[in-house]
Design a protein around this motif. Sequence first.
Motif, PDB file in Angstrom:
ATOM      1  N   ALA A   1      -7.186 -44.244 -25.859  1.00 48.63           N
ATOM      2  CA  ALA A   1      -8.570 -44.223 -25.373  1.00 48.63           C
ATOM      3  C   ALA A   1      -8.701 -43.279 -24.183  1.00 48.63           C
ATOM      4  O   ALA A   1      -9.672 -42.522 -24.074  1.00 48.63           O
ATOM      5  CB  ALA A   1      -9.002 -45.642 -24.986  1.00 48.63           C
ATOM      6  N   ALA A   2      -7.698 -43.310 -23.289  1.00 47.72           N
ATOM      7  CA  ALA A   2      -7.729 -42.422 -22.124  1.00 47.72           C
ATOM      8  C   ALA A   2      -7.673 -40.963 -22.543  1.00 47.72           C
ATOM      9  O   ALA A   2      -8.403 -40.114 -22.002  1.00 47.72           O
ATOM     10  CB  ALA A   2      -6.564 -42.759 -21.189  1.00 47.72           C
ATOM     11  N   LEU A   3      -6.805 -40.643 -23.514  1.00 47.18           N
ATOM     12  CA  LEU A   3      -6.720 -39.265 -24.002  1.00 47.18           C
ATOM     13  C   LEU A   3      -8.017 -38.837 -24.674  1.00 47.18           C
ATOM     14  O   LEU A   3      -8.456 -37.687 -24.546  1.00 47.18           O
ATOM     15  CB  LEU A   3      -5.537 -39.131 -24.971  1.00 47.18           C
ATOM     16  N   TYR A   4      -8.647 -39.760 -25.373  1.00 47.88           N
ATOM     17  CA  TYR A   4      -9.937 -39.478 -26.011  1.00 47.88           C
ATOM     18  C   TYR A   4     -11.011 -39.234 -24.948  1.00 47.88           C
ATOM     19  O   TYR A   4     -11.774 -38.254 -25.020  1.00 47.88           O
ATOM     20  CB  TYR A   4     -10.313 -40.656 -26.913  1.00 47.88           C
ATOM     21  N   LEU A   5     -11.059 -40.094 -23.945  1.00 47.68           N
ATOM     22  CA  LEU A   5     -12.060 -39.943 -22.883  1.00 47.68           C
ATOM     23  C   LEU A   5     -11.839 -38.674 -22.070  1.00 47.68           C
ATOM     24  O   LEU A   5     -12.795 -38.086 -21.555  1.00 47.68           O
ATOM     25  CB  LEU A   5     -12.036 -41.164 -21.960  1.00 47.68           C
ATOM     26  N   ARG A   6     -10.581 -38.238 -21.977  1.00 44.83           N
ATOM     27  CA  ARG A   6     -10.274 -37.007 -21.248  1.00 44.83           C
ATOM     28  C   ARG A   6     -10.485 -35.764 -22.125  1.00 44.83           C
ATOM     29  O   ARG A   6     -10.285 -34.637 -21.669  1.00 44.83           O
ATOM     30  CB  ARG A   6      -8.842 -37.020 -20.712  1.00 44.83           C
TER      31      ARG A   6
END
Length: 311
Positions: free
Chosen positions: A273-278
């Motif tokens: 999720a963090a990689l997606y949000l970034r």
Amino acid sequence: MTMPTPLTGVVPPVCTPLTPDHEVDTSSLTRLIDHLVEGGVDGLFVLGSSSEAAYLTDAQRRVVIETVAGHVGGQLPVLAGAIDMATPRVLDHVRSVTEAGADGVVVTAPFYTRTHPAEVARHFRLVAGRSPVPVFAYDLPVAVHSKLDAELVLELASEGVLAGLKDSSGEEGNFREVVLGARGRADVSGFSVLTGSETTVDAALAMGADGVVPGLGNVDPEGYARLYRYCREGDWVRARVEQERLCGLFGMVRVGDAGRMGGSSSALGAFKAALYLRGVISCPVTAEPQVPLSSGEVERVGKFLAGAGLL
């Protein structure tokens, strides 16, 4: 490329981005590799726990290593997990990943069957005897139910069977014994001792560890590269501040509701999720049968990123 001896620095265990229909998303994977390389990492570890290797088919594992090794093109050493229940299956994976371009392989003790330390040692000797690249032991007792004792690791290192250790056991006394043996024994040279902990990197490096394999390094490779540099420079004040910032960021692994999902679903879901949000990967889906994060849980991941200065 030739594997450095010892391997040092930040070697993140690379996440495996997937498409909505659960195939390997090679475009996102190459973007993730660029993100890591630009973040200053020193090597890459694919097909480990953070890569969801246990959930991938053999064909998907092959796609991952071919994509990463092909994209890196020798810029950095690429380690690949050759993780399976017993020696013959591990050797099948060794052949596959080395044909695809891996510079080293990472191997756990055998699992599912109940093994004796003599059988664990024989497993590593057999794998190393047939591997064309260096073999790194992966100490992961929570998953394989077998602890790699320091004395055994150092014995195998002295024989040239093992090139290094990734320690994710959480047993700091045993870890320190390996560090001391690798540094102090005349019959052990070029052996790399790497911690798998995201939250005690400064302590591990102060003990004398060679590097770190942090799952959270997917999300913030620059942070771990800074932390490693501060420790190597002996700037322990700045190292502590950076480590504590990363400890706060690591809190994202607990966003998942423990009443409906396991720790793996929560942690790997948070990393993705963090990689997606970034903006690094296109889809945050995790491999089945893991439970996906809810929209509210993804929103909490975003708050961790913002708190760490990453959004």
